[in-house]
Design an enzyme around this catalytic site. Structure first.
Site, PDB file in Angstrom:
ATOM      1  N   GLY A  34       0.836  -1.201   0.000  1.00  0.00           N
ATOM      2  CA  GLY A  34       0.000   0.000   0.000  1.00  0.00           C
ATOM      3  C   GLY A  34       0.866   1.243   0.000  1.00  0.00           C
ATOM      4  O   GLY A  34       2.093   1.164   0.151  1.00  0.00           O
ATOM      5  N   LEU A  35       0.212   2.373  -0.163  1.00  0.00           N
ATOM      6  CA  LEU A  35       0.943   3.636  -0.253  1.00  0.00           C
ATOM      7  C   LEU A  35       1.640   3.997   1.045  1.00  0.00           C
ATOM      8  O   LEU A  35       1.266   3.513   2.121  1.00  0.00           O
ATOM      9  CB  LEU A  35      -0.032   4.772  -0.623  1.00  0.00           C
ATOM     10  CG  LEU A  35      -0.801   4.639  -1.935  1.00  0.00           C
ATOM     11  CD1 LEU A  35      -1.676   5.886  -2.144  1.00  0.00           C
ATOM     12  CD2 LEU A  35       0.140   4.441  -3.109  1.00  0.00           C
ATOM     13  N   SER A  36       2.637   4.852   0.941  1.00  0.00           N
ATOM     14  CA  SER A  36       3.233   5.445   2.131  1.00  0.00           C
ATOM     15  C   SER A  36       2.145   6.203   2.891  1.00  0.00           C
ATOM     16  O   SER A  36       1.376   6.957   2.292  1.00  0.00           O
ATOM     17  CB  SER A  36       4.350   6.416   1.721  1.00  0.00           C
ATOM     18  OG  SER A  36       4.943   7.016   2.849  1.00  0.00           O
ATOM     19  N   GLY A  37       2.036   5.969   4.179  1.00  0.00           N
ATOM     20  CA  GLY A  37       1.001   6.637   4.972  1.00  0.00           C
ATOM     21  C   GLY A  37      -0.304   5.872   5.052  1.00  0.00           C
ATOM     22  O   GLY A  37      -1.249   6.301   5.725  1.00  0.00           O
ATOM     23  N   GLY A  39      -0.711   3.056   6.493  1.00  0.00           N
ATOM     24  CA  GLY A  39      -0.807   2.414   7.805  1.00  0.00           C
ATOM     25  C   GLY A  39      -0.185   1.029   7.882  1.00  0.00           C
ATOM     26  O   GLY A  39      -0.425   0.293   8.836  1.00  0.00           O
ATOM     27  N   LYS A  40       0.633   0.683   6.911  1.00  0.00           N
ATOM     28  CA  LYS A  40       1.215  -0.668   6.861  1.00  0.00           C
ATOM     29  C   LYS A  40       2.039  -0.995   8.114  1.00  0.00           C
ATOM     30  O   LYS A  40       1.813  -2.021   8.748  1.00  0.00           O
ATOM     31  CB  LYS A  40       2.113  -0.827   5.631  1.00  0.00           C
ATOM     32  CG  LYS A  40       1.405  -0.702   4.297  1.00  0.00           C
ATOM     33  CD  LYS A  40       2.361  -0.887   3.134  1.00  0.00           C
ATOM     34  CE  LYS A  40       3.504   0.123   3.117  1.00  0.00           C
ATOM     35  NZ  LYS A  40       3.083   1.552   3.080  1.00  0.00           N
ATOM     36  N   SER A  41       3.001  -0.142   8.435  1.00  0.00           N
ATOM     37  CA  SER A  41       3.886  -0.445   9.568  1.00  0.00           C
ATOM     38  C   SER A  41       3.130  -0.392  10.892  1.00  0.00           C
ATOM     39  O   SER A  41       3.310  -1.247  11.757  1.00  0.00           O
ATOM     40  CB  SER A  41       5.070   0.525   9.602  1.00  0.00           C
ATOM     41  OG  SER A  41       5.987   0.218   8.566  1.00  0.00           O
ATOM     42  N   SER A 108       5.978  -1.796  -1.853  1.00  0.00           N
ATOM     43  CA  SER A 108       6.061  -2.798  -2.937  1.00  0.00           C
ATOM     44  C   SER A 108       5.087  -2.460  -4.064  1.00  0.00           C
ATOM     45  O   SER A 108       4.123  -3.181  -4.289  1.00  0.00           O
ATOM     46  CB  SER A 108       5.809  -4.217  -2.385  1.00  0.00           C
ATOM     47  OG  SER A 108       4.652  -4.311  -1.593  1.00  0.00           O
TER      48      SER A 108
END
Lengths: 201, 201
Positions: A34-37, A39-41, A108
């Site tokens: 998913g995009l930066s921001g 919420g992945k991490s 990714s």
């Protein structure tokens, strides 16, 4: 140890079934894209903690423990991104083979790269699309990266001047524009419980 | 802007102490170094099985699961060997961080490369010298590699036309010229039991 002792190579490893029996769950890769921001991490680490408390063997790979170590020789050009994701895919596959639920949290952006990671995991791969609109991600901008990208201070920034190729058939979609962290976590835990739990022996 | 400047560190919420408490042993790297034919892989897989049966979380990294995957882009020149060992050191460190006893079985002939692997593991690193005289290894020659190297069919072969730098202060030495596999295994298990077991809570 005589010479003849070495003519038969000992290769009988502990197989994945045995590891799953011990851990009470199978190993596999949860691939957060998913995009930066988006919420992945945040979700990856919260899920890791939740699953650990529930008794799972779980480990997060993300930009932090990869970019500062294994991929410290790589930048953010398309070629380097591809190589970074290739390496992460191979490591995630090793963790899955070792019986872990490995949560890989990486933008990714390229479909082919995620496909390569899927192949490395040999069937134990779950693509999870952590979705949020670009406007939402840019509004959050937790690291100030969108601002820098818009100002031309960062090149090859996903969704600004480099493409993000959305998953076509993700195993799971978590929309963090419309769900809170707690709700998103509930969706993820339910998915893992269903996809990874092995029957009691 | 350097490569890793636009990644920020988010801490794992599960620390190594918690993982050790759950597994009843700490994580760490057992780094097997030694000549081809010294018995590194044989002992690594046998030790993995033994420790698994004893309840440890344990996983072997060796040429088989690394050279065909993560390092499939690398050859055997000194530069490529160094890069291969760098990557293995970083992965072993991740496994140790995840609570595993990670057994890395690689010739790893250069002292500086092993030192880099030690640094990556941040203190949880045990160098194990799997020792056997060159004449013994060459007599075993389980893969026929020494014959090929002597015939000039393989370049940069350790101890033939590329140096092997012996460990100066290994944590443990296992001499497979003078010990049987079973004896060597006993020495390794005793070492792990002493070095990795945590007290019951």
């Amino acid at each position: 140890m005589t010479n003849s002792d070495n003519t038969t190579r000992i290769e009988h490893r502990i197989d994945t079934r045995e590891r799953a029996g011990k851990n009470r769950h199978s190993g596999g890769v949860l691939w957060f894209t998913g995009l930066s921001g988006a919420g992945k991490s945040t979700l990856a680490f919260a899920l890791e903690e939740r699953l650990f408390r529930m008794g799972y063997q779980v480990y997060v790979l993300d930009g932090d423990n990869i970019r500062h170590g294994l991929s410290s020789d790589l930048g953010f050009t398309p070629v380097d991104r591809t190589e970074n994701i290739r390496r992460v895919g191979e490591i995630a596959a090793l963790f899955a083979d070792a019986g872990f639920i490995c949560i890989a949290a990486f933008i990714s952006p390229y479909r082919d790269d995620r496909m390569a990671a899927r192949r490395a995991a040999m069937g134990n791969f779950h693509e999870v699309f952590i979705r949020a609109d670009l406007s939402v991600c840019e509004g959050r901008d937790p690291k100030g990266l969108y601002r820098k990208a818009r100002a031309g201070l960062i090149d090859n920034f996903t969704a600004i001047d480099d493409p993000y190729e959305e998953p076509e058939e993700p195993s799971l979609v978590v929309d963090t524009s419309s769900s809170t962290i707690e709700e998103s976590l509930g969706i993820l835990v339910a998915y893992v419980t269903s996809a990874f739990t092995v029957d009691a022996r």
